[in-house]
Design a protein around this motif. Sequence first.
Motif, PDB file in Angstrom:
ATOM      1  N   GLU A 281      32.515  -7.867  66.802  1.00  0.00           N
ATOM      2  CA  GLU A 281      33.866  -7.545  66.348  1.00  0.00           C
ATOM      3  C   GLU A 281      34.541  -6.579  67.319  1.00  0.00           C
ATOM      4  O   GLU A 281      35.723  -6.720  67.633  1.00  0.00           O
ATOM      5  CB  GLU A 281      33.816  -6.924  64.955  1.00  0.00           C
ATOM      6  CG  GLU A 281      33.378  -7.860  63.842  1.00  0.00           C
ATOM      7  CD  GLU A 281      33.383  -7.153  62.501  1.00  0.00           C
ATOM      8  OE1 GLU A 281      34.228  -6.258  62.303  1.00  0.00           O
ATOM      9  OE2 GLU A 281      32.526  -7.489  61.653  1.00  0.00           O
TER      10      GLU A 281
ATOM     11  N   TYR B  61      35.665   1.642  63.723  1.00  0.00           N
ATOM     12  CA  TYR B  61      34.496   0.985  63.151  1.00  0.00           C
ATOM     13  C   TYR B  61      33.556   2.054  62.582  1.00  0.00           C
ATOM     14  O   TYR B  61      33.028   2.877  63.331  1.00  0.00           O
ATOM     15  CB  TYR B  61      33.780   0.158  64.221  1.00  0.00           C
ATOM     16  CG  TYR B  61      34.617  -0.991  64.735  1.00  0.00           C
ATOM     17  CD1 TYR B  61      34.552  -2.238  64.136  1.00  0.00           C
ATOM     18  CD2 TYR B  61      35.505  -0.811  65.805  1.00  0.00           C
ATOM     19  CE1 TYR B  61      35.339  -3.298  64.596  1.00  0.00           C
ATOM     20  CE2 TYR B  61      36.281  -1.851  66.278  1.00  0.00           C
ATOM     21  CZ  TYR B  61      36.197  -3.098  65.663  1.00  0.00           C
ATOM     22  OH  TYR B  61      36.980  -4.134  66.125  1.00  0.00           O
TER      23      TYR B  61
ATOM     24  N   SER C 287      27.988  -9.867  64.446  1.00  0.00           N
ATOM     25  CA  SER C 287      27.648  -8.441  64.466  1.00  0.00           C
ATOM     26  C   SER C 287      28.897  -7.578  64.575  1.00  0.00           C
ATOM     27  O   SER C 287      29.974  -8.042  64.968  1.00  0.00           O
ATOM     28  CB  SER C 287      26.712  -8.129  65.635  1.00  0.00           C
ATOM     29  OG  SER C 287      27.396  -8.241  66.871  1.00  0.00           O
ATOM     30  N   THR C 288      28.721  -6.308  64.234  1.00  0.00           N
ATOM     31  CA  THR C 288      29.827  -5.354  64.406  1.00  0.00           C
ATOM     32  C   THR C 288      30.186  -5.221  65.876  1.00  0.00           C
ATOM     33  O   THR C 288      31.361  -5.083  66.234  1.00  0.00           O
ATOM     34  CB  THR C 288      29.450  -3.986  63.819  1.00  0.00           C
ATOM     35  OG1 THR C 288      29.082  -4.143  62.456  1.00  0.00           O
ATOM     36  CG2 THR C 288      30.616  -3.013  63.917  1.00  0.00           C
TER      37      THR C 288
ATOM     38  N   ALA D  53      24.429  -4.783  62.998  1.00  0.00           N
ATOM     39  CA  ALA D  53      25.379  -3.770  63.460  1.00  0.00           C
ATOM     40  C   ALA D  53      25.504  -3.754  64.976  1.00  0.00           C
ATOM     41  O   ALA D  53      26.618  -3.711  65.514  1.00  0.00           O
ATOM     42  CB  ALA D  53      24.947  -2.387  62.956  1.00  0.00           C
ATOM     43  N   TRP D  54      24.370  -3.829  65.710  1.00  0.00           N
ATOM     44  CA  TRP D  54      24.372  -3.450  67.118  1.00  0.00           C
ATOM     45  C   TRP D  54      24.045  -4.567  68.103  1.00  0.00           C
ATOM     46  O   TRP D  54      24.093  -4.328  69.313  1.00  0.00           O
ATOM     47  CB  TRP D  54      23.405  -2.289  67.332  1.00  0.00           C
ATOM     48  CG  TRP D  54      23.814  -1.063  66.597  1.00  0.00           C
ATOM     49  CD1 TRP D  54      23.243  -0.542  65.469  1.00  0.00           C
ATOM     50  CD2 TRP D  54      24.913  -0.207  66.911  1.00  0.00           C
ATOM     51  NE1 TRP D  54      23.913   0.588  65.069  1.00  0.00           N
ATOM     52  CE2 TRP D  54      24.945   0.820  65.934  1.00  0.00           C
ATOM     53  CE3 TRP D  54      25.876  -0.190  67.920  1.00  0.00           C
ATOM     54  CZ2 TRP D  54      25.890   1.836  65.940  1.00  0.00           C
ATOM     55  CZ3 TRP D  54      26.839   0.817  67.931  1.00  0.00           C
ATOM     56  CH2 TRP D  54      26.832   1.816  66.953  1.00  0.00           C
TER      57      TRP D  54
ATOM     58  N   THR E 195      32.896   7.528  62.832  1.00  0.00           N
ATOM     59  CA  THR E 195      33.629   6.294  63.121  1.00  0.00           C
ATOM     60  C   THR E 195      33.700   6.119  64.634  1.00  0.00           C
ATOM     61  O   THR E 195      33.993   7.065  65.362  1.00  0.00           O
ATOM     62  CB  THR E 195      35.061   6.360  62.562  1.00  0.00           C
ATOM     63  OG1 THR E 195      35.008   6.560  61.156  1.00  0.00           O
ATOM     64  CG2 THR E 195      35.822   5.080  62.870  1.00  0.00           C
TER      65      THR E 195
END
Length: 295
Positions: free
Chosen positions: A57, A65, A53-54, A45-46, A130
Amino acid sequence: MNSPGTVHDWVFDAIGTRWTVTTPSPLSRPVLDEVRAEIDRIDLAWSRFRDDSTVAEMARAAGRYPIEESDQPLVDWYRRLYSLTRGAVSPLVGQTLADAGYDADYSLRPAPQVSGVPAWDEVIAGHDGTLELREAALLDVGAAGKGFAADRVAEIVARVTDDFVVDAGGDMVVSPRTRPLRVALEHPMDPTKAIGVVTLDGGAICASASNRRVWADWHHIVDPRTASPVREVLATWVIAPSAMEADGLATALFFTPAAFLRGDFDHHAQGFHHVTIRRNGSVEHTAIPGLELFL
């Protein structure tokens, strides 16, 4: 069966650091798997050091997100730190660090021009459930992310034992105990030495030091307001109920006086415990139980 007083250390590497989880007896395979899965989830995620990873993105495209419920406290804590330090602790420092050479490839070669850090509200439109980005941005949660991960691991371990120490590269979560744990404070100029010792009967202690990642004229603690490394402070330690808090405050102390920060905390009479060592050799600290300084 383990003899009284014996301990077991589970040592492994993850998210760029060495972890040690100390318990009276070995943890079961399901617990080990759960810990590894949670660390992998956080990294996916981080992390700004992996393409899938997010965060990667987010660096490629603006948009909405989703934030995992378990991760909402980390994002909320960053917003609070941003306000407390008047923008000095910001997750939007990622591109500045990458331009300076602390990038996904660890090139350690500063670009001719280093990007400035945008204001929170310029980029982040919302962060409740979000993360809404008005524009693409490379986030960096290094100021509190390792402490957050240590807390998450401690939560898992605490389900199976009430006696543990989670040590994530020096960011430590300690279970409540009647016999305090002695913790050495690493010398900021010589990692083979200690500048002091504190005792912990529970909670968390985290450190931040400008000598940890150094290259060219840079180190990893950058002031977003100037897009340059902080010079006045060498190292900080913070004791707080959670590692996420301690980690974030240890970074905040590089920019903001403790007296300004502690008014926002009521953990005890002094707000939170800390030690700060400045480049001029001066030391500031609260009345930490068991504190011994060797300076």
